[in-house]
Design a protein around this motif. Structure first.
Motif, short mmCIF file in Angstrom:
data_model
loop_
_atom_site.label_atom_id
_atom_site.label_comp_id
_atom_site.label_asym_id
_atom_site.label_seq_id
_atom_site.Cartn_x
_atom_site.Cartn_y
_atom_site.Cartn_z
N ALA A 1 -22.98 -69.17 41.17
CA ALA A 1 -23.31 -70.11 42.47
C ALA A 1 -23.37 -71.53 41.99
N LEU A 2 -24.13 -71.85 40.80
CA LEU A 2 -24.58 -73.45 40.56
C LEU A 2 -23.41 -73.92 39.89
N ALA A 3 -22.28 -72.75 39.23
CA ALA A 3 -21.39 -73.67 38.28
C ALA A 3 -20.10 -74.09 39.05
N GLU A 4 -19.38 -75.12 38.51
CA GLU A 4 -18.08 -75.41 38.94
C GLU A 4 -17.09 -74.56 38.76
N GLY B 1 -21.20 -75.55 42.43
CA GLY B 1 -21.63 -76.79 41.68
C GLY B 1 -23.21 -76.97 41.62
N LEU B 2 -23.70 -77.62 40.92
CA LEU B 2 -25.28 -77.63 40.81
C LEU B 2 -25.92 -78.16 42.13
N PRO C 1 -31.67 -81.14 31.50
CA PRO C 1 -31.04 -80.97 32.75
C PRO C 1 -29.48 -81.17 32.52
N PRO C 2 -28.59 -80.38 32.63
CA PRO C 2 -27.02 -80.79 32.52
C PRO C 2 -26.53 -81.48 34.06
N ASP C 3 -25.42 -81.99 33.55
CA ASP C 3 -24.78 -82.97 34.75
C ASP C 3 -23.99 -81.76 35.59
N THR C 4 -23.35 -80.88 34.72
CA THR C 4 -22.75 -79.68 35.75
C THR C 4 -22.87 -78.44 34.84
#
Ligand code: S3P
Ligand code: PEP
Length: 435
Positions: free
Chosen positions: A32-35, A76-77, A217-220
């Motif tokens: 759900a949080l991924a691109e 996405g995040l 923490p990642p950008d994406t």
């Protein structure tokens, strides 16, 4: 409706068990949080994982469910939407705690709650570190569901976990995805590391040095398809049944054997079990087939760092101990008191009904095994693991038994009784050839 179970002389055959519960939850959450789109095969269609799907749908995530796969269309995040209603987590501690970590970092308010069992389980353990990160989160009496979360900026922290809990570790790491700066958690003993493995697979930087885990923490996050291996926690019932029923041989295909989950294999090995790993394979998550043959088990001591590696298998290990020669001591397992039921009290009470010599201790049980046990009317305490453990026990007892609430197995293993039935009445090949 209760289920009657009769003793069987042996279980024989080949089975697969449903997908790993922990990995299934995480595949939906991180998908759900991924691109991009995540295709999940082998997803566990148990009630707990369906609770996770339902919560993410309420936050605008499009999730398609078919017999073949679950497809999560990632937002996405920063793509989750404010839910218009309460997020209901059912019976699932994993959904409740991991979701809290994610919600702490969202720009919207949310409330989450679960069933009667969830409303008794401790949430202060996640509230405390999330507040240290800056989260605006509160629970009933500061420790219980329902939990209310409001938007607040998060900063990374270094946090020493007071308990070896993968749910606590994961809640902090997932909040860390939305924090300013790195988040470090220090575990007292290694717990399941599926969150770390999956985050790395999706492109995040997660470093593990001993029991210290640091997330940058990642950008994406980039969507990656997930093949969920069979759940070793579900395989555990067939491992123990195959060991304690004479003349049994069972192959369980495609079982996840991540080393943070294989404490059951180590404990059973120490008890004299004949279990072989076949066809070892897998990359992100190691997998193999397991072959178990009836064995003469003896008592052992199960405690210390192994506990988080077999925490959900302790109820069925207690059954193995009741059929093993001599004394088995289970210690350092206080966490069992705050699961779906108090599993120390439940297993002590239920095993005692069979005539087994079992004593509850502060942090576990002492079981003196090896004498014949008799069937009884067992209670499950609406706890799937207690129900399945006592079903295994019933097969090896003299006389018939009953289980009061067999339907509760649907939390983690909806087809458990069908698979169990498929292993009955399969004669040993040696004997069949003599007919
Ligand atoms: O992270 C997870 O997926 C789980 C962690 C364990 O709980 P704790 O973290 O509370 O020990 C386990 O009992 C539960 O079934 C699943
Ligand atoms: C404890 C369990 O799950 P959860 O904490 O997710 O409810 C379990 O499945 O045994």
């Amino acid at each position: 409706m209760s289920l009657t179970l009769s003793p069987v002389p042996a279980l024989r055959g080949t089975v697969t068990v449903p997908g790993d519960k922990s990995i299934s939850h995480r595949a939906v959450m991180l998908g759900a949080l991924a691109e991009g789109t995540t295709h999940i095969t082998g997803f566990l269609m148990g009630e707990d994982c369906l609770s996770t799907i339902s919560c993410f749908r309420k936050m605008g995530i499009d999730i398609e469910v078919s017999d073949e796969e679950v497809v999560v269309h990632g937002a996405g995040l920063h793509g989750l939407k404010a839910p218009t209603e309460l997020l209901y987590t059912g019976n699932s501690g994993t959904t409740t705690r991991l979701l809290c970590g994610i919600l702490a970092g969202q720009p919207f308010s949310s409330v989450l709650n679960g069933d009667a069992s969830i409303q008794k389980r401790p949430m202060g353990r996640i509230i405390k570190p999330l507040r240290l990160m800056g989260a605006d989160i509160d629970g009933k009496d500061g420790n219980l569901c329902p939990l209310t979360i409001h938007p607040a900026p998060l900063s990374g922290i270094r946090y020493e976990l007071p308990v070896a809990s993968a749910q606590l570790k994961s809640a902090v790491l997932l909040a860390g995805l939305f924090a300013d700066g790195q988040t470090t958690v220090v575990e007292p003993a290694a717990s399941r590391d599926h969150t770390e493995r999956m985050l790395r697979g999706l492109g995040a930087k997660v470093e593990t040095v001993g029991n210290v885990i640091t997330l940058t923490p990642p950008d994406t996050l980039r969507a990656v398809d997930v093949e969920v291996p069979g759940d070793i926690s579900s395989a555990a019932y067939f491992l123990v049944a195959g060991l304690i029923l004479p003349d049994s041989e069972i192959i369980i295909r495609n079982v996840g054997v991540n080393p943070t989950r294989t404490g059951i294999l180590d404990a059973l090995d120490a008890m004299g079990a004949d279990i072989e790993r076949l066809n070892e394979r897998g990359d992100v998550e190691p997998v193999c087939d397991l072959r178990v043959r009836s064995s003469r088990l003896h008592g052992t001591v199960i405690g210390g760092d192994i506990i988080p590696r077999l925490i959900d298998e302790l109820p069925v290990l207690a059954v193995a101990a009741a059929f093993a020669e001599g004394e088995t001591v289970i210690r350092d397992a206080q966490e069992l008191k705050v699961k779906e039921s108090n599993r120390i009290a439940a297993m002590t009470t239920e095993l005692s009904r069979t005539g087994a010599d079992v004593r509850e201790t502060e942090d576990g049980m002492v079981i003196c095994g090896g004498k014949p046990l008799h069937g009884a009317d067992f209670l499950s305490y609406a706890d799937h693991r207690v129900a399945m453990s006592m079903a295994v026990c019933a097969l090896a007892c003299e006389g018939s038994s009953s289980i009061d609430d067999p339907a509760c197995v649907a939390i983690s293993y909806p087809t458990f009784f069908d698979t169990l039935d498929s292993l009955k009445n399969n004669e040993a090949s040696g004997r069949r050839s003599k007919l």
